[in-house]
Scaffold this motif. Structure first.
Motif, PDB file in Angstrom:
ATOM      1  N   GLY A 172     -23.544   3.439  25.037  1.00  0.00           N
ATOM      2  CA  GLY A 172     -24.449   3.626  23.898  1.00  0.00           C
ATOM      3  C   GLY A 172     -25.402   2.434  23.599  1.00  0.00           C
ATOM      4  O   GLY A 172     -25.896   2.701  22.422  1.00  0.00           O
ATOM      5  N   HIS A 173     -25.300   1.360  24.417  1.00  0.00           N
ATOM      6  CA  HIS A 173     -26.211   0.227  24.067  1.00  0.00           C
ATOM      7  C   HIS A 173     -27.462   0.354  24.885  1.00  0.00           C
ATOM      8  O   HIS A 173     -27.695   0.823  25.978  1.00  0.00           O
ATOM      9  CB  HIS A 173     -25.485  -1.028  24.597  1.00  0.00           C
ATOM     10  CG  HIS A 173     -24.212  -1.164  23.509  1.00  0.00           C
ATOM     11  ND1 HIS A 173     -23.152  -2.155  23.908  1.00  0.00           N
ATOM     12  CD2 HIS A 173     -24.129  -0.683  22.376  1.00  0.00           C
ATOM     13  CE1 HIS A 173     -22.283  -2.289  22.848  1.00  0.00           C
ATOM     14  NE2 HIS A 173     -22.671  -1.407  22.111  1.00  0.00           N
ATOM     15  N   THR A 174     -28.484  -0.108  24.195  1.00  0.00           N
ATOM     16  CA  THR A 174     -29.827  -0.418  24.971  1.00  0.00           C
ATOM     17  C   THR A 174     -29.948  -1.270  26.179  1.00  0.00           C
ATOM     18  O   THR A 174     -30.702  -1.023  26.876  1.00  0.00           O
ATOM     19  CB  THR A 174     -30.904  -0.204  23.754  1.00  0.00           C
ATOM     20  OG1 THR A 174     -30.778   0.598  22.783  1.00  0.00           O
ATOM     21  CG2 THR A 174     -32.261  -0.162  24.451  1.00  0.00           C
ATOM     22  N   TYR A 175     -29.346  -2.252  25.848  1.00  0.00           N
ATOM     23  CA  TYR A 175     -29.289  -3.401  26.873  1.00  0.00           C
ATOM     24  C   TYR A 175     -27.877  -3.989  26.921  1.00  0.00           C
ATOM     25  O   TYR A 175     -27.069  -3.986  25.796  1.00  0.00           O
ATOM     26  CB  TYR A 175     -30.364  -4.553  26.282  1.00  0.00           C
ATOM     27  CG  TYR A 175     -30.305  -5.146  24.940  1.00  0.00           C
ATOM     28  CD1 TYR A 175     -29.458  -6.068  24.836  1.00  0.00           C
ATOM     29  CD2 TYR A 175     -30.743  -4.350  24.030  1.00  0.00           C
ATOM     30  CE1 TYR A 175     -29.304  -6.679  23.536  1.00  0.00           C
ATOM     31  CE2 TYR A 175     -30.724  -4.848  22.616  1.00  0.00           C
ATOM     32  CZ  TYR A 175     -29.928  -6.047  22.407  1.00  0.00           C
ATOM     33  OH  TYR A 175     -29.825  -6.560  21.067  1.00  0.00           O
ATOM     34  N   PRO A 176     -27.701  -4.577  27.907  1.00  0.00           N
ATOM     35  CA  PRO A 176     -26.391  -5.555  27.910  1.00  0.00           C
ATOM     36  C   PRO A 176     -26.315  -6.743  27.071  1.00  0.00           C
ATOM     37  O   PRO A 176     -27.473  -7.416  26.962  1.00  0.00           O
ATOM     38  CB  PRO A 176     -25.939  -5.827  29.249  1.00  0.00           C
ATOM     39  CG  PRO A 176     -27.449  -5.834  30.251  1.00  0.00           C
ATOM     40  CD  PRO A 176     -28.323  -4.897  29.263  1.00  0.00           C
ATOM     41  N   ARG A 177     -25.257  -7.352  27.073  1.00  0.00           N
ATOM     42  CA  ARG A 177     -25.453  -8.773  26.385  1.00  0.00           C
ATOM     43  C   ARG A 177     -25.935  -9.961  27.145  1.00  0.00           C
ATOM     44  O   ARG A 177     -26.341 -10.880  26.560  1.00  0.00           O
ATOM     45  CB  ARG A 177     -23.873  -9.188  26.050  1.00  0.00           C
ATOM     46  CG  ARG A 177     -23.063  -8.166  24.726  1.00  0.00           C
ATOM     47  CD  ARG A 177     -22.011  -9.060  24.082  1.00  0.00           C
ATOM     48  NE  ARG A 177     -21.007  -8.973  25.150  1.00  0.00           N
ATOM     49  CZ  ARG A 177     -19.928  -9.464  24.865  1.00  0.00           C
ATOM     50  NH1 ARG A 177     -19.623 -10.288  24.132  1.00  0.00           N
ATOM     51  NH2 ARG A 177     -18.568  -9.212  25.653  1.00  0.00           N
ATOM     52  N   GLY A 184     -23.189 -14.760  21.463  1.00  0.00           N
ATOM     53  CA  GLY A 184     -22.182 -14.777  20.347  1.00  0.00           C
ATOM     54  C   GLY A 184     -22.772 -14.412  19.179  1.00  0.00           C
ATOM     55  O   GLY A 184     -21.983 -14.103  18.157  1.00  0.00           O
ATOM     56  N   THR A 185     -23.973 -14.100  18.937  1.00  0.00           N
ATOM     57  CA  THR A 185     -24.514 -13.815  17.589  1.00  0.00           C
ATOM     58  C   THR A 185     -24.375 -12.455  17.399  1.00  0.00           C
ATOM     59  O   THR A 185     -24.160 -11.474  18.293  1.00  0.00           O
ATOM     60  CB  THR A 185     -26.086 -14.126  17.720  1.00  0.00           C
ATOM     61  OG1 THR A 185     -26.793 -13.389  18.449  1.00  0.00           O
ATOM     62  CG2 THR A 185     -26.227 -15.626  17.643  1.00  0.00           C
ATOM     63  N   THR A 186     -24.300 -12.115  16.086  1.00  0.00           N
ATOM     64  CA  THR A 186     -23.993 -10.598  15.420  1.00  0.00           C
ATOM     65  C   THR A 186     -25.694  -9.844  15.832  1.00  0.00           C
ATOM     66  O   THR A 186     -25.179  -8.506  15.978  1.00  0.00           O
ATOM     67  CB  THR A 186     -23.934 -10.413  13.912  1.00  0.00           C
ATOM     68  OG1 THR A 186     -24.880 -11.339  13.373  1.00  0.00           O
ATOM     69  CG2 THR A 186     -22.573 -11.310  13.757  1.00  0.00           C
ATOM     70  N   ALA A 187     -26.496 -10.502  15.882  1.00  0.00           N
ATOM     71  CA  ALA A 187     -27.793  -9.912  16.248  1.00  0.00           C
ATOM     72  C   ALA A 187     -27.769  -9.175  17.892  1.00  0.00           C
ATOM     73  O   ALA A 187     -28.597  -8.274  17.963  1.00  0.00           O
ATOM     74  CB  ALA A 187     -29.149 -10.720  15.946  1.00  0.00           C
ATOM     75  N   CYS A 188     -26.958  -9.895  18.636  1.00  0.00           N
ATOM     76  CA  CYS A 188     -26.732  -9.240  19.849  1.00  0.00           C
ATOM     77  C   CYS A 188     -25.856  -8.179  19.781  1.00  0.00           C
ATOM     78  O   CYS A 188     -24.688  -8.092  20.337  1.00  0.00           O
ATOM     79  CB  CYS A 188     -26.348 -10.502  20.836  1.00  0.00           C
ATOM     80  SG  CYS A 188     -26.133  -9.935  22.404  1.00  0.00           S
ATOM     81  N   ASP A 189     -26.421  -6.975  19.506  1.00  0.00           N
ATOM     82  CA  ASP A 189     -25.489  -5.782  19.364  1.00  0.00           C
ATOM     83  C   ASP A 189     -25.858  -4.623  20.133  1.00  0.00           C
ATOM     84  O   ASP A 189     -25.288  -3.463  20.068  1.00  0.00           O
ATOM     85  CB  ASP A 189     -25.579  -5.269  17.712  1.00  0.00           C
ATOM     86  CG  ASP A 189     -27.184  -5.017  17.255  1.00  0.00           C
ATOM     87  OD1 ASP A 189     -28.062  -5.078  18.308  1.00  0.00           O
ATOM     88  OD2 ASP A 189     -27.276  -4.552  16.194  1.00  0.00           O
ATOM     89  N   GLY A 190     -26.816  -4.860  21.186  1.00  0.00           N
ATOM     90  CA  GLY A 190     -27.168  -3.838  22.023  1.00  0.00           C
ATOM     91  C   GLY A 190     -28.142  -2.903  21.326  1.00  0.00           C
ATOM     92  O   GLY A 190     -28.577  -2.246  22.372  1.00  0.00           O
ATOM     93  N   HIS A 191     -28.571  -3.226  20.318  1.00  0.00           N
ATOM     94  CA  HIS A 191     -29.612  -2.115  19.792  1.00  0.00           C
ATOM     95  C   HIS A 191     -31.007  -3.061  19.195  1.00  0.00           C
ATOM     96  O   HIS A 191     -32.121  -2.556  19.195  1.00  0.00           O
ATOM     97  CB  HIS A 191     -29.118  -1.408  18.715  1.00  0.00           C
ATOM     98  CG  HIS A 191     -27.867  -0.552  19.024  1.00  0.00           C
ATOM     99  ND1 HIS A 191     -28.325   0.529  19.955  1.00  0.00           N
ATOM    100  CD2 HIS A 191     -26.519  -0.615  18.845  1.00  0.00           C
ATOM    101  CE1 HIS A 191     -26.929   1.113  20.075  1.00  0.00           C
ATOM    102  NE2 HIS A 191     -25.958   0.520  19.281  1.00  0.00           N
TER     103      HIS A 191
END
Length: 229
Positions: A172-177, A184-191
């Motif tokens: 369900g993510h647009t891109y991988p980490r 490690g940031t919360t902004a890196c949420d896949g969306h």
């Protein structure tokens, strides 16, 4: 009686230096072949079979390098024993290697544009089909994660390559980490696709630059060794 100076006797004096040049060119070819074979396994697996010809040429470089070193040793033996037959054999083998080196350089230059197009199509399709995610244990995903982190890029063309892919359908993510600037940031949420969060540039251009450098290096070393011979 004074020694007669014939073309053969003059050439014989230059043979030790010539054998050193052969040995040096052989060592250079072996070193180049090993560096490409050992250093770019991940690159070839990501690009696929379309770029495997680099590994074949690296094997050819190592084989030719070994032959040149053996040839220089044989030349030293022929010079020491004054064996014209041995020296003639060395000359014939050297001519054959010279033709192979020029052919290898020509093949790299001619096939690079074709390989580039095939590699782009192959890497794009296989990424959408086979990439599983950032922490997945399969070799393909691991290699892609390594490439994206090392080259600081995302996807083949850009981050949108993951849209509609197997990865997006299963997570369900647009891109991988691996695309994130800071994992490690919360902004890196896949969306969040902000350029402050992810690297939007694709990896293909950077991979292509590395591959092009290797192609020209192979050509240069092959032709350089040919000039030495």
């Amino acid at each position: 009686m004074a020694e007669m100076h014939t073309p053969y006797s003059s050439l014989k004096k230059l043979l030790p230096l010539f054998n050193v040049f052969l040995a040096v060119s052989g060592i250079i070819l072996i070193g180049l072949g090993i560096s490409i074979k050992c250093g770019d396994g991940a690159l070839t697996r990501v690009f696929g079979l379309s770029s495997a010809y680099f590994l074949h040429i690296s094997n050819l470089c190592m084989v030719m390098g070994c032959i040149l070193i053996l040839l220089s040793c044989t030349g030293c033996y022929g010079t020491a024993k004054n064996s014209r037959g041995t020296l003639l054999f060395c000359f014939i083998v050297m001519v054959i290697i010279l033709v192979v080196e020029i052919t290898a350089a020509t093949v790299v230059l001619l096939f690079f544009p074709v390989v580039k197009d095939l590699a782009l199509e192959h890497s794009f399709m296989t990424l959408r089909k086979n990439y599983r995610g950032y922490n997945e244990p399969d070799e393909y995903s691991t290699e892609w994660n390594l490439v994206m982190e090392k080259l600081k890029c995302c996807g083949v063309n850009n981050y949108t390559d993951f849209s509609g892919s197997y990865f997006e359908m299963t997570t369900g993510h647009t891109y991988p980490r691996g695309c994130c600037k800071s994992i490690g940031t919360t902004a890196c949420d896949g969306h969040n696709v902000s350029p402050q969060v992810i690297r939007q540039q694709g990896c293909f251009r950077k991979l292509l630059k590395i591959t092009k450098t290797q192609s020209y290096t192979l050509c240069g070393v092959s032709l350089g060794a040919a000039v030495i011979q």
